[in-house]
Scaffold this active site. Structure first.
Site, PDB file in Angstrom:
ATOM      1  N   HIS A 147     -79.351 -13.312 -73.498  1.00  0.00           N
ATOM      2  CA  HIS A 147     -77.927 -13.042 -73.717  1.00  0.00           C
ATOM      3  C   HIS A 147     -77.525 -13.471 -75.121  1.00  0.00           C
ATOM      4  O   HIS A 147     -77.690 -14.627 -75.485  1.00  0.00           O
ATOM      5  CB  HIS A 147     -77.075 -13.782 -72.676  1.00  0.00           C
ATOM      6  CG  HIS A 147     -77.055 -13.095 -71.352  1.00  0.00           C
ATOM      7  ND1 HIS A 147     -75.986 -13.125 -70.498  1.00  0.00           N
ATOM      8  CD2 HIS A 147     -77.980 -12.324 -70.735  1.00  0.00           C
ATOM      9  CE1 HIS A 147     -76.256 -12.408 -69.423  1.00  0.00           C
ATOM     10  NE2 HIS A 147     -77.466 -11.919 -69.531  1.00  0.00           N
TER      11      HIS A 147
ATOM     12  N   TYR B  78     -66.319 -16.090 -68.733  1.00  0.00           N
ATOM     13  CA  TYR B  78     -65.643 -17.337 -68.360  1.00  0.00           C
ATOM     14  C   TYR B  78     -64.142 -17.037 -68.395  1.00  0.00           C
ATOM     15  O   TYR B  78     -63.590 -16.765 -69.466  1.00  0.00           O
ATOM     16  CB  TYR B  78     -65.970 -18.444 -69.367  1.00  0.00           C
ATOM     17  CG  TYR B  78     -67.393 -18.976 -69.270  1.00  0.00           C
ATOM     18  CD1 TYR B  78     -68.463 -18.286 -69.841  1.00  0.00           C
ATOM     19  CD2 TYR B  78     -67.662 -20.175 -68.610  1.00  0.00           C
ATOM     20  CE1 TYR B  78     -69.764 -18.777 -69.753  1.00  0.00           C
ATOM     21  CE2 TYR B  78     -68.964 -20.676 -68.517  1.00  0.00           C
ATOM     22  CZ  TYR B  78     -70.002 -19.973 -69.095  1.00  0.00           C
ATOM     23  OH  TYR B  78     -71.286 -20.464 -69.000  1.00  0.00           O
TER      24      TYR B  78
ATOM     25  N   PRO C 183     -70.418 -28.275 -64.387  1.00  0.00           N
ATOM     26  CA  PRO C 183     -71.301 -27.154 -64.714  1.00  0.00           C
ATOM     27  C   PRO C 183     -70.778 -26.144 -65.738  1.00  0.00           C
ATOM     28  O   PRO C 183     -71.565 -25.333 -66.222  1.00  0.00           O
ATOM     29  CB  PRO C 183     -71.517 -26.461 -63.360  1.00  0.00           C
ATOM     30  CG  PRO C 183     -70.367 -26.866 -62.520  1.00  0.00           C
ATOM     31  CD  PRO C 183     -69.949 -28.224 -62.992  1.00  0.00           C
TER      32      PRO C 183
ATOM     33  N   LYS D 203     -75.089 -27.205 -68.979  1.00  0.00           N
ATOM     34  CA  LYS D 203     -75.927 -28.162 -69.720  1.00  0.00           C
ATOM     35  C   LYS D 203     -76.894 -28.991 -68.862  1.00  0.00           C
ATOM     36  O   LYS D 203     -77.848 -29.567 -69.389  1.00  0.00           O
ATOM     37  CB  LYS D 203     -75.022 -29.140 -70.490  1.00  0.00           C
ATOM     38  CG  LYS D 203     -74.394 -28.527 -71.715  1.00  0.00           C
ATOM     39  CD  LYS D 203     -75.394 -28.370 -72.844  1.00  0.00           C
ATOM     40  CE  LYS D 203     -74.995 -27.329 -73.845  1.00  0.00           C
ATOM     41  NZ  LYS D 203     -75.592 -26.012 -73.663  1.00  0.00           N
TER      42      LYS D 203
ATOM     43  N   TYR E 205     -72.998 -24.415 -76.889  1.00  0.00           N
ATOM     44  CA  TYR E 205     -73.445 -23.620 -75.737  1.00  0.00           C
ATOM     45  C   TYR E 205     -74.938 -23.314 -75.842  1.00  0.00           C
ATOM     46  O   TYR E 205     -75.672 -23.414 -74.869  1.00  0.00           O
ATOM     47  CB  TYR E 205     -72.627 -22.326 -75.659  1.00  0.00           C
ATOM     48  CG  TYR E 205     -72.783 -21.592 -74.354  1.00  0.00           C
ATOM     49  CD1 TYR E 205     -72.083 -21.997 -73.220  1.00  0.00           C
ATOM     50  CD2 TYR E 205     -73.640 -20.494 -74.234  1.00  0.00           C
ATOM     51  CE1 TYR E 205     -72.235 -21.332 -72.006  1.00  0.00           C
ATOM     52  CE2 TYR E 205     -73.792 -19.830 -73.031  1.00  0.00           C
ATOM     53  CZ  TYR E 205     -73.083 -20.260 -71.926  1.00  0.00           C
ATOM     54  OH  TYR E 205     -73.234 -19.602 -70.728  1.00  0.00           O
TER      55      TYR E 205
HETATM   56  P1  FAD Z   1     -82.482 -32.256 -59.229  1.00  0.00           P
HETATM   57  O1  FAD Z   1     -82.567 -30.794 -59.465  1.00  0.00           O
HETATM   58  O2  FAD Z   1     -81.339 -32.768 -58.428  1.00  0.00           O
HETATM   59  O3  FAD Z   1     -83.843 -32.704 -58.561  1.00  0.00           O
HETATM   60  C1  FAD Z   1     -83.998 -33.984 -57.962  1.00  0.00           C
HETATM   61  C2  FAD Z   1     -85.108 -33.895 -56.931  1.00  0.00           C
HETATM   62  O4  FAD Z   1     -85.333 -35.189 -56.389  1.00  0.00           O
HETATM   63  C3  FAD Z   1     -84.732 -32.996 -55.769  1.00  0.00           C
HETATM   64  O5  FAD Z   1     -85.757 -32.069 -55.550  1.00  0.00           O
HETATM   65  C4  FAD Z   1     -84.542 -33.959 -54.601  1.00  0.00           C
HETATM   66  O6  FAD Z   1     -84.878 -33.359 -53.358  1.00  0.00           O
HETATM   67  C5  FAD Z   1     -85.500 -35.089 -54.995  1.00  0.00           C
HETATM   68  N1  FAD Z   1     -85.160 -36.382 -54.414  1.00  0.00           N
HETATM   69  C6  FAD Z   1     -83.933 -36.946 -54.245  1.00  0.00           C
HETATM   70  N2  FAD Z   1     -84.036 -38.158 -53.677  1.00  0.00           N
HETATM   71  C7  FAD Z   1     -85.362 -38.374 -53.482  1.00  0.00           C
HETATM   72  C8  FAD Z   1     -86.096 -39.453 -52.920  1.00  0.00           C
HETATM   73  N3  FAD Z   1     -85.496 -40.547 -52.433  1.00  0.00           N
HETATM   74  N4  FAD Z   1     -87.439 -39.368 -52.868  1.00  0.00           N
HETATM   75  C9  FAD Z   1     -88.079 -38.255 -53.350  1.00  0.00           C
HETATM   76  N5  FAD Z   1     -87.425 -37.186 -53.884  1.00  0.00           N
HETATM   77  C10 FAD Z   1     -86.081 -37.273 -53.955  1.00  0.00           C
HETATM   78  N6  FAD Z   1     -77.485 -26.749 -65.579  1.00  0.00           N
HETATM   79  C11 FAD Z   1     -77.743 -25.962 -66.668  1.00  0.00           C
HETATM   80  O7  FAD Z   1     -78.423 -26.422 -67.596  1.00  0.00           O
HETATM   81  N7  FAD Z   1     -77.305 -24.667 -66.769  1.00  0.00           N
HETATM   82  C12 FAD Z   1     -76.545 -24.126 -65.799  1.00  0.00           C
HETATM   83  O8  FAD Z   1     -76.192 -22.947 -65.895  1.00  0.00           O
HETATM   84  C13 FAD Z   1     -76.215 -24.948 -64.656  1.00  0.00           C
HETATM   85  N8  FAD Z   1     -75.475 -24.450 -63.653  1.00  0.00           N
HETATM   86  C14 FAD Z   1     -75.310 -25.191 -62.518  1.00  0.00           C
HETATM   87  C15 FAD Z   1     -74.605 -24.626 -61.492  1.00  0.00           C
HETATM   88  C16 FAD Z   1     -74.423 -25.331 -60.329  1.00  0.00           C
HETATM   89  C17 FAD Z   1     -73.651 -24.675 -59.257  1.00  0.00           C
HETATM   90  C18 FAD Z   1     -74.976 -26.654 -60.173  1.00  0.00           C
HETATM   91  C19 FAD Z   1     -74.781 -27.438 -58.906  1.00  0.00           C
HETATM   92  C20 FAD Z   1     -75.670 -27.225 -61.201  1.00  0.00           C
HETATM   93  C21 FAD Z   1     -75.850 -26.508 -62.374  1.00  0.00           C
HETATM   94  N9  FAD Z   1     -76.556 -27.037 -63.439  1.00  0.00           N
HETATM   95  C22 FAD Z   1     -76.750 -26.278 -64.567  1.00  0.00           C
HETATM   96  C23 FAD Z   1     -77.117 -28.391 -63.349  1.00  0.00           C
HETATM   97  C24 FAD Z   1     -78.613 -28.406 -62.940  1.00  0.00           C
HETATM   98  O9  FAD Z   1     -78.807 -27.672 -61.765  1.00  0.00           O
HETATM   99  C25 FAD Z   1     -79.083 -29.852 -62.766  1.00  0.00           C
HETATM  100  O10 FAD Z   1     -78.698 -30.599 -63.884  1.00  0.00           O
HETATM  101  C26 FAD Z   1     -80.624 -29.925 -62.571  1.00  0.00           C
HETATM  102  O11 FAD Z   1     -80.957 -29.513 -61.283  1.00  0.00           O
HETATM  103  C27 FAD Z   1     -81.151 -31.344 -62.804  1.00  0.00           C
HETATM  104  O12 FAD Z   1     -82.518 -31.407 -62.494  1.00  0.00           O
HETATM  105  P2  FAD Z   1     -83.172 -32.748 -61.984  1.00  0.00           P
HETATM  106  O13 FAD Z   1     -84.621 -32.443 -61.764  1.00  0.00           O
HETATM  107  O14 FAD Z   1     -82.781 -33.869 -62.846  1.00  0.00           O
HETATM  108  O15 FAD Z   1     -82.450 -33.055 -60.587  1.00  0.00           O
HETATM  109  C1  DHB Z   2     -74.293 -20.368 -64.250  1.00  0.00           C
HETATM  110  C2  DHB Z   2     -73.826 -21.632 -63.975  1.00  0.00           C
HETATM  111  C3  DHB Z   2     -73.043 -22.273 -64.886  1.00  0.00           C
HETATM  112  O1  DHB Z   2     -72.586 -23.503 -64.630  1.00  0.00           O
HETATM  113  C4  DHB Z   2     -72.704 -21.680 -66.096  1.00  0.00           C
HETATM  114  O2  DHB Z   2     -71.900 -22.326 -66.972  1.00  0.00           O
HETATM  115  C5  DHB Z   2     -73.169 -20.433 -66.372  1.00  0.00           C
HETATM  116  C6  DHB Z   2     -73.977 -19.770 -65.443  1.00  0.00           C
HETATM  117  C7  DHB Z   2     -75.129 -19.670 -63.253  1.00  0.00           C
HETATM  118  O3  DHB Z   2     -75.405 -20.267 -62.204  1.00  0.00           O
HETATM  119  O4  DHB Z   2     -75.525 -18.527 -63.492  1.00  0.00           O
END
Ligand code: FAD
Ligand code: DHB
Length: 409
Positions: free
Chosen positions: A80, A209, A301, A305, A393
């Site tokens: 994009h 957005y 979100p 980031k 961004y």
């Molecule tokens: P997580 O993905 O939360 O992974 C943690 C893992 O640890 C999980 O698999 C969990 O099951 C495991 N766990 C937890 N507790 C334990 C335990 N006690 N023992 C063993 N395992 C455990 N980010 C972006 O950069 N761009 C986006 O567009 C964006 N959009 C988003 C949209 C939504 C709706 C949401 C909710 C989030 C979004 N994010 C986005 C954020 C992104 O999804 C998270 O920041 C990302 O998942 C972080 O990864 P992580 O591996 O740190 O944590």
């Molecule tokens: C998506 C999620 C976001 O939080 C964002 O800023 C842009 C896109 C997505 O899930 O596609």
């Protein structure tokens, strides 16, 4: 007879959590010849289907490619070059490469990133144990911290040189750091997102957005045939109160524009409500326990980031471990927390800015709404203001991926 352990009893780097942060860290370490074990509490199907992020910064894409997770990303990821801001009946395009010296983003679902990394890990990385729930991490201030975990009804231990908490916001690793040795900075928001997946082609080929006095809306996508849509809703909303028809009507109302726009509707296949918050834990390291990704910080979100921060945290961490292995110097590891926190606070500010500029808080004054519109107008009329948004961004350049040892698998 002692129960068979699902993983070795000792390792160099014990990783709690098999989300993007934990899986990528294991992959990067494996390439540098450093052994690790990943313990993930959920089963593989759950982890691979958890709907979350969609926008990858260029640096994240480069890292995934460099560690061998680029094949499907390059095939199915959608590059994009712009995003659209919609407000006050107007639509303004932010031209990302023109404003940032050539940077863009790639829309590729987190579910797919996770599938790619799990595939690599199971094909030739170190142990990745699903259904292994960490109960506690002890000995953070000793030379051999221990992860205590449960697997199939039995308890086991994993003794490590270092433990990395990649266990997300609700994980347990953070508790290994005494409360007196860490500080938590937090901000709550008076709204959540209702996120839906719909089997319908996106109505715009770029992300939209939308600011509206009815509340924020985001129009994203998962593929050329699947839309990912979000609506600002009150905290505590039950998705059951949002039948499909109501969702489409609200998306329509919030995206109204004087220009050409028709919102395509289709079957909604998933709905969930996501609260939002800003959180930073400092420092990210205590003794031999380190926190990365959502375990260390949460961003709302709207700035897209969270996943990108998780990737930059563990890329820099892998570089620090590679440096320690090659030179015996812990200098990079010692500086890792401060280096990450600078990037984290930048992303916190941008995510806060996007959130508070685009959402309408309950009971928001007309004065505050006029301030938001003035800010959006400024972005639409000043290349400097637009460049500030576009640079944030697309993300500040990330650290290079550590160079692999002679023959990585
Ligand atoms: P997580 O993905 O939360 O992974 C943690 C893992 O640890 C999980 O698999 C969990 O099951 C495991 N766990 C937890 N507790 C334990 C335990 N006690 N023992 C063993 N395992 C455990 N980010 C972006 O950069 N761009 C986006 O567009 C964006 N959009 C988003 C949209 C939504 C709706 C949401 C909710 C989030 C979004 N994010 C986005 C954020 C992104 O999804 C998270 O920041 C990302 O998942 C972080 O990864 P992580 O591996 O740190 O944590
Ligand atoms: C998506 C999620 C976001 O939080 C964002 O800023 C842009 C896109 C997505 O899930 O596609």
């Amino acid at each position: 007879m002692r129960p068979t352990s699902p993983a070795p009893a000792t390792t160099t780097v014990g990783i709690v959590g098999g989300g993007p942060a934990g899986l990528l860290l294991a992959r990067l370490l494996h390439r540098c010849g450093i052994d690790s074990v990943v313990l993930e509490s959920r089963d593989r199907a759950y982890v691979e289907h958890r709907q979350r992020a969609g926008v990858l910064e260029q640096g994240t894409v480069d890292t995934l490619r460099a560690c061998g997770a680029g094949e499907r990303l390059d095939r199915y990821g959608l590059v994009h070059h712009g995003i659209r801001l919609r407000y006050d009946g107007r639509s303004h395009r932010i031209d990302l490469p023109a404003l940032t010296g050539g940077r863009s983003v790639v829309v590729y679902a987190q579910t797919e990133v996770v599938k790619d990394l799990i595939g690599l890990q199971l094909a030739g990385g170190g142990p990745l144990v699903f259904g292994a729930r960490a109960l506690a991490v002890t000995g953070a201030d000793t030379a051999r911290p221990v992860i205590h975990y449960a697997h199939e009804g039995r308890e086991h231990t994993l003794t490590c040189d270092y433990v990395i908490g990649c266990d997300g916001f609700h994980g347990v690793t953070r508790d290994a750091v005494p409360t007196g040795a860490r500080r938590l900075y937090e901000r709550a928001y008076p709204y959540s997102w209702l996120g839906v997946l719909a089997d319908v082609p996106p109505s715009c080929d770029e992300l939209v957005y939308a600011h509206s006095e009815r509340g924020f809306a985001l129009f994203s996508m998962r593929s050329p045939t699947v839309s990912r849509l979000y609506l600002q809703v009150p905290n505590g909303t039950d998705p059951a109160d949002w039948p499909d028809e109501r969702i489409w009507e609200e998306l329509d109302a919030r995206s109204a524009t004087d220009g050409p726009w028709e919102l395509a509707r289709g079957p909604i296949t998933a709905k969930s409500v996501l609260p939002m918050r800003s959180v930073v834990t400092e420092p990210l390291r205590y003794g031999r326990v380190l926190l990365a990704g959502d375990a260390a910080h949460i961003v709302p979100p709207a700035g897209a980031k969270g996943l990108n921060l998780a990737v930059s945290d563990v890329t820099e961490l892998a570089r620090a471990f590679a440096h320690l292995k090659e030179t015996g110097s812990g200098e990079l590891l010692d500086g890792w927390s401060d280096a990450c926190l600078r990037r984290v606070w930048r992303a916190e500010h941008f995510s806060y800015f996007m959130t508070t500029t685009l959402h309408t808080a309950p009971g928001q004054s007309t004065f505050d709404t006029r301030l938001q519109l003035a800010q959006l107008d400024r972005i639409a009329s000043s290349p400097h203001a637009a460049a500030e948004l576009a640079e944030n961004y697309t993300g500040v350049p990330q650290a290079p991926v550590p160079v692999p040892v002679a023959s990585p698998s």
